[in-house]
Design a protein around this motif. Structure first.
Motif, PDB file in Angstrom:
ATOM      1  N   GLN A 226       0.832  -1.205   0.000  1.00 48.33           N
ATOM      2  CA  GLN A 226       0.000   0.000   0.000  1.00 48.33           C
ATOM      3  C   GLN A 226       0.868   1.256   0.000  1.00 48.33           C
ATOM      4  O   GLN A 226       0.633   2.197  -0.773  1.00 48.33           O
ATOM      5  N   GLU A 229       2.862   1.618  -3.349  1.00 50.81           N
ATOM      6  CA  GLU A 229       1.990   2.067  -4.434  1.00 50.81           C
ATOM      7  C   GLU A 229       1.652   3.543  -4.285  1.00 50.81           C
ATOM      8  O   GLU A 229       1.606   4.291  -5.278  1.00 50.81           O
ATOM      9  N   LEU A 230       1.442   3.992  -3.048  1.00 55.38           N
ATOM     10  CA  LEU A 230       1.156   5.403  -2.806  1.00 55.38           C
ATOM     11  C   LEU A 230       2.314   6.282  -3.267  1.00 55.38           C
ATOM     12  O   LEU A 230       2.114   7.279  -3.994  1.00 55.38           O
ATOM     13  N   ILE A 232       4.771   5.534  -5.391  1.00 57.83           N
ATOM     14  CA  ILE A 232       5.024   5.416  -6.830  1.00 57.83           C
ATOM     15  C   ILE A 232       3.988   6.191  -7.633  1.00 57.83           C
ATOM     16  O   ILE A 232       4.330   6.913  -8.581  1.00 57.83           O
ATOM     17  N   LYS A 233       2.725   6.077  -7.254  1.00 56.90           N
ATOM     18  CA  LYS A 233       1.663   6.783  -7.986  1.00 56.90           C
ATOM     19  C   LYS A 233       1.757   8.293  -7.830  1.00 56.90           C
ATOM     20  O   LYS A 233       1.316   9.042  -8.710  1.00 56.90           O
ATOM     21  N   LYS A 234       2.338   8.740  -6.732  1.00 55.02           N
ATOM     22  CA  LYS A 234       2.556  10.179  -6.528  1.00 55.02           C
ATOM     23  C   LYS A 234       3.819  10.658  -7.247  1.00 55.02           C
ATOM     24  O   LYS A 234       4.186  11.822  -7.153  1.00 55.02           O
ATOM     25  N   ASN A 235       4.463   9.733  -7.963  1.00 55.59           N
ATOM     26  CA  ASN A 235       5.680  10.031  -8.724  1.00 55.59           C
ATOM     27  C   ASN A 235       6.805  10.539  -7.829  1.00 55.59           C
ATOM     28  O   ASN A 235       7.637  11.343  -8.248  1.00 55.59           O
ATOM     29  N   THR A 238      11.433   6.784  -5.111  1.00 55.93           N
ATOM     30  CA  THR A 238      11.154   5.686  -4.183  1.00 55.93           C
ATOM     31  C   THR A 238      12.174   4.564  -4.324  1.00 55.93           C
ATOM     32  O   THR A 238      12.492   4.149  -5.436  1.00 55.93           O
ATOM     33  N   ARG A 254       1.837  -5.311 -11.086  1.00 54.21           N
ATOM     34  CA  ARG A 254       1.040  -4.082 -11.171  1.00 54.21           C
ATOM     35  C   ARG A 254       1.669  -3.029 -12.080  1.00 54.21           C
ATOM     36  O   ARG A 254       1.114  -1.952 -12.276  1.00 54.21           O
ATOM     37  N   HIS A 256       4.574  -1.374 -11.631  1.00 56.59           N
ATOM     38  CA  HIS A 256       5.169  -0.247 -10.921  1.00 56.59           C
ATOM     39  C   HIS A 256       6.688  -0.189 -11.014  1.00 56.59           C
ATOM     40  O   HIS A 256       7.279   0.879 -10.824  1.00 56.59           O
ATOM     41  N   GLN A 259       8.677   2.201 -13.531  1.00 55.02           N
ATOM     42  CA  GLN A 259       8.536   3.655 -13.418  1.00 55.02           C
ATOM     43  C   GLN A 259       9.904   4.306 -13.206  1.00 55.02           C
ATOM     44  O   GLN A 259      10.777   3.754 -12.527  1.00 55.02           O
ATOM     45  N   ASN A 261      10.724   6.703 -11.352  1.00 51.97           N
ATOM     46  CA  ASN A 261      10.979   7.132  -9.973  1.00 51.97           C
ATOM     47  C   ASN A 261      11.247   5.981  -9.015  1.00 51.97           C
ATOM     48  O   ASN A 261      11.335   6.190  -7.806  1.00 51.97           O
TER      49      ASN A 261
END
Length: 328
Positions: A226, A229-230, A232-235, A238, A254, A256, A259, A261
């Motif tokens: 969780q 994913e938070l 990574i999705k916020k770019n 990480t 998924r 991820h 990416q 980042n």
């Protein structure tokens, strides 16, 4: 003997007791002092530590770091130490890090420098740690290096985050480690998304009270995913710092891990085979290398996180380990 249920590693009662015992003696200064002064025990444990530690001097870390860079891995380097007790020792530790960065700069070796704030002053006074970190961040900036602050016991978390915030406002080449097992970490992540530094996400190695953290479990794996994913999705920059193959495979599924980042980070000597497969699959991979004479605590943690490593350590004591480079 461990079992695996729904992708979660479960240890027997005996292994759980070993984990608690190892974490306990890791923090016992009397035991540490006795081992370091023992002509019989010290050389044996040093053989066991060799699997996980690059060596005792800076040159050992740089040589192994160069070999890994040449094979396509990024690296993190740390001069091991924490809970330094005097101003003079804190100053000495800071100078060791400055010297490391000077050598890396001269050798044109891109690297992250990892450190514990208690190694450079936090255990004496927060202001000393802040002053020394600012000096190190400035030096790292000049040498095109990055600094990653490690996370320590929960009673230090507020002060570590406060120092990170102050330094990161001026230096964007400083990141912070967060522990998924702490109940506070989701709020910390949401807050720290407003700061530029990379967040290294770990499960958490320290033994904490039940009201502050959860144990290794399916719940912790879910929480780790969780949080990852938070970020990574916020770019947000990480670092996925885990050896848990089930978590990494789920993040890969998924989509991820490709990416820009995101990087994968693992400790030297742990799951080198898996790390090589990830690197060969064109995922960004970083190996965390440590060196120095203060390897006792580090070795205890490596054995505690996976008790079967005790068998490996005993083997290494009898038949010295020849190194991990061929595995990478």
């Amino acid at each position: 003997m461990k079992q695996v249920e729904d992708g979660v590693t479960l240890f027997s009662e005996e292994e759980s007791n070993v984990i608690k015992a190892l974490k306990s003696i890791a923090r016992n200064q009397q035991v540490k002092t006795k081992i370091q002064g023992s002509e019989e025990l010290y050389p044996l444990l040093k053989r066991a530590a060799k699997r996980f530690v690059a060596g005792e001097i800076k040159e050992d870390g740089i040589i192994k770091g160069r070999e890994l860079l040449n094979k396509g891995y990024a690296i993190s380097l740390e001069y091991i130490g924490e809970n330094t007790e005097t101003v003079e020792e804190c100053e000495c530790a800071k100078e060791r890090f400055m010297d490391l960065m000077e050598s890396l700069g001269e050798a044109s070796m891109p690297s992250t420098i990892s450190l514990d704030l208690s190694h450079i002053g936090l255990s004496v006074h927060s202001d000393i740690a802040l002053k020394n970190l600012i000096e190190l961040a400035a030096k790292a900036k000049k040498s095109s290096l990055y600094i990653m602050i490690s996370m320590e016991e929960s009673n230090k978390t507020d002060r570590i985050i406060e120092i990170y915030k102050k330094v990161s406002r001026e230096y964007d080449n400083v990141g912070l480690t967060l522990q998924a097992h702490l109940n506070r970490s989701e709020d910390d992540i949401l807050d720290l998304l407003h700061y530029p530094g990379k967040i290294r996400l770990v499960k958490g190695a320290y033994q904490e009270p039940p009201n502050l953290a959860i144990t290794r479990s399916d719940e912790l794996n879910h929480r780790y995913l969780q949080f990852a994913e938070l970020l990574i999705k916020k770019n947000h920059p990480t670092s996925i710092a885990t050896h848990d193959e089930s978590i990494i495979q789920e993040l890969k599924k998924r989509g991820h891990l490709n990416q820009d980042n995101v990087e994968l980070e693992m400790l030297y000597g742990v799951r080198a085979d898996f790390m090589k497969r990830l690197k060969d699959g064109n995922y960004k991979t970083r190996v965390y290398l440590t060196y120095g004479t203060e390897w006792y605590l580090y070795l205890c943690h490596r054995l505690a996180e996976y008790p079967p490593n005790i068998y490996v350590a005993l083997t290494d004591m009898i038949t010295p380990h020849n190194g991990n480079q061929s595995l990478y």
